[in-house]
Design an enzyme around this catalytic site. Structure first.
Site, short mmCIF file in Angstrom:
data_model
loop_
_atom_site.label_atom_id
_atom_site.label_comp_id
_atom_site.label_asym_id
_atom_site.label_seq_id
_atom_site.Cartn_x
_atom_site.Cartn_y
_atom_site.Cartn_z
N TYR A 183 -17.04 48.02 13.18
CA TYR A 183 -16.30 48.22 14.43
C TYR A 183 -14.91 48.69 14.07
O TYR A 183 -14.43 48.47 12.95
CB TYR A 183 -16.30 46.99 15.33
CG TYR A 183 -15.60 45.72 14.88
CD1 TYR A 183 -14.31 45.72 14.33
CD2 TYR A 183 -16.20 44.49 15.09
CE1 TYR A 183 -13.68 44.55 13.97
CE2 TYR A 183 -15.57 43.31 14.72
CZ TYR A 183 -14.30 43.35 14.16
OH TYR A 183 -13.67 42.19 13.80
N GLU A 212 -18.22 54.23 12.50
CA GLU A 212 -17.28 53.35 13.20
C GLU A 212 -17.69 53.25 14.67
O GLU A 212 -17.89 54.26 15.34
CB GLU A 212 -15.85 53.90 13.11
CG GLU A 212 -15.21 53.76 11.75
CD GLU A 212 -14.65 52.34 11.50
OE1 GLU A 212 -14.74 51.48 12.40
OE2 GLU A 212 -14.14 52.11 10.38
ZN LIG Z 1 -15.13 48.12 8.75
#
Ligand SMILES: [Zn+2]
Length: 231
Positions: free
Chosen positions: A26, A90
Site C-alpha cells: 500500500y 503500489e
Molecule cells: Zn511497501
C-alpha cells in the site's frame, strides 16, 4: 486493461536476474497524488512498476523489464535483492499511519486484472506472490491485514490456506517451515516474522504469537513447493 503512463526516473538494470516475484504494497500516504509525485521524484529514489488508485485507475511508472525501487532492504528465499527479481505494485491506501481503511471493490478488481496479467506474462509462481511485509517483516506492515488476499487467491493470484487442523505449536518446526517457504529474518526477530505470516495468511489476529493455527499455516506453506510454475 487501460493503463495510463507516468514515467518515474527511479529504476535501473535487473542485471540478468530472473523476474519471478510479485510484491504488493500500500502507498501509506494521504493521497494518490502525493504517492504518484513521490514515486516519480528523483530525490526520493523510490518507485514501483504500477500504482492502482482507489477508483481502479492504473498507472505504469516503470517498464516491467527494469528494476524498480520498491522493496528496500528485504529478503526472500535466499535472495536479498528482491527488487531485481520482482514486479512492485503500489495500491493506494493511507495505511496504518494515516487511517488504514478497506480497499474499495473497484480497486481490488483492477488489482486482480493487473496481477493476473503480470503472473501470466512473467510466469510468477503462486507462492511467490507476496506482500511487502513478507519480504521485509522487521520494517513493513503493507499491504496489511485488510488486504483481501482470499479474493485474490480465489481469482488465481497467490496462495490461501484451506481450513487446517490446529497443530501443537513447535517453534523449531515453525522456523524450519517458514524458512522453507521463503521467509527471512527468523533469527533476528521470530515474532515479527510470525506477525507477517498472520497479516498475510490469517488476518483475524495479528499478534506475533505462534499459536496452533499459525503453526498449521506455516506447515502448509512449507508444503507448497509444487506450485512453482506460473499460470
Ligand atoms: Zn511497501
Amino acid at each position: 486493461m487501460r493503463i495510463d503512463e507516468r514515467a518515474s526516473p527511479n529504476h535501473n538494470d535487473r542485471r540478468g536476474r530472473p523476474l519471478d516475484l510479485l510484491v504488493l504494497h500500500y502507498t501509506g500516504m494521504t493521497s494518490a497524488t502525493a504517492a504518484l509525485e513521490r514515486l516519480c521524484d528523483p530525490a526520493a529514489e523510490v518507485s514501483a512498476h504500477y500504482l492502482v488508485e482507489e477508483d481502479g485507475r492504473v498507472w505504469r511508472l516503470v517498464p516491467d523489464e527494469r528494476r524498480a525501487w520498491h522493496a528496500g532492504r528485504s529478503h526472500w528465499a535466499g535472495e536479498s535483492d528482491v527488487n531485481a527479481r520482482s514486479i512492485g505494485v503500489e495500491i493506494v491506501n493511507p495505511g496504518h499511519e494515516f487511517g488504514y481503511r478497506d480497499f474499495p471493490p473497484e480497486q481490488i478488481e483492477a488489482v486482480i486484472e493487473l496481477c493476473l496479467d503480470l503472473i501470466r506474462r512473467h510466469r510468477i509462481p503462486a507462492r511467490r506472490v507476496l506482500g511487502h511485509s513478507d519480504v521485509a517483516p522487521l520494517r513493513k506492515q503493507d499491504p496489511g491485514e485488510r488486504f483481501p488476499w482470499p479474493a485474490l487467491a480465489a481469482a488465481g493470484i497467490g496462495l490461501w490456506p484451506p481450513p487446517l487442523p490446529l497443530l501443537v505449536p513447535d517453534e523449531a518446526q515453525a522456523r524450519a517451515d517458514l524458512a522453507a517457504f521463503g521467509y527471512g529474518y527468523l533469527e533476528e526477530d521470530f515474532a515479527a516474522v510470525v506477525a507477517a505470516v498472520q497479516r498475510h495468511f490469517r488476518r483475524g489476529r495479528v499478534d506475533g504469537r505462534l499459536d496452533g493455527e499459525t503453526a498449521a499455516i506455516a506447515r502448509w506453506l512449507a508444503g507448497q513447493t509444487g506450485s512453482d510454475r506460473g499460470r
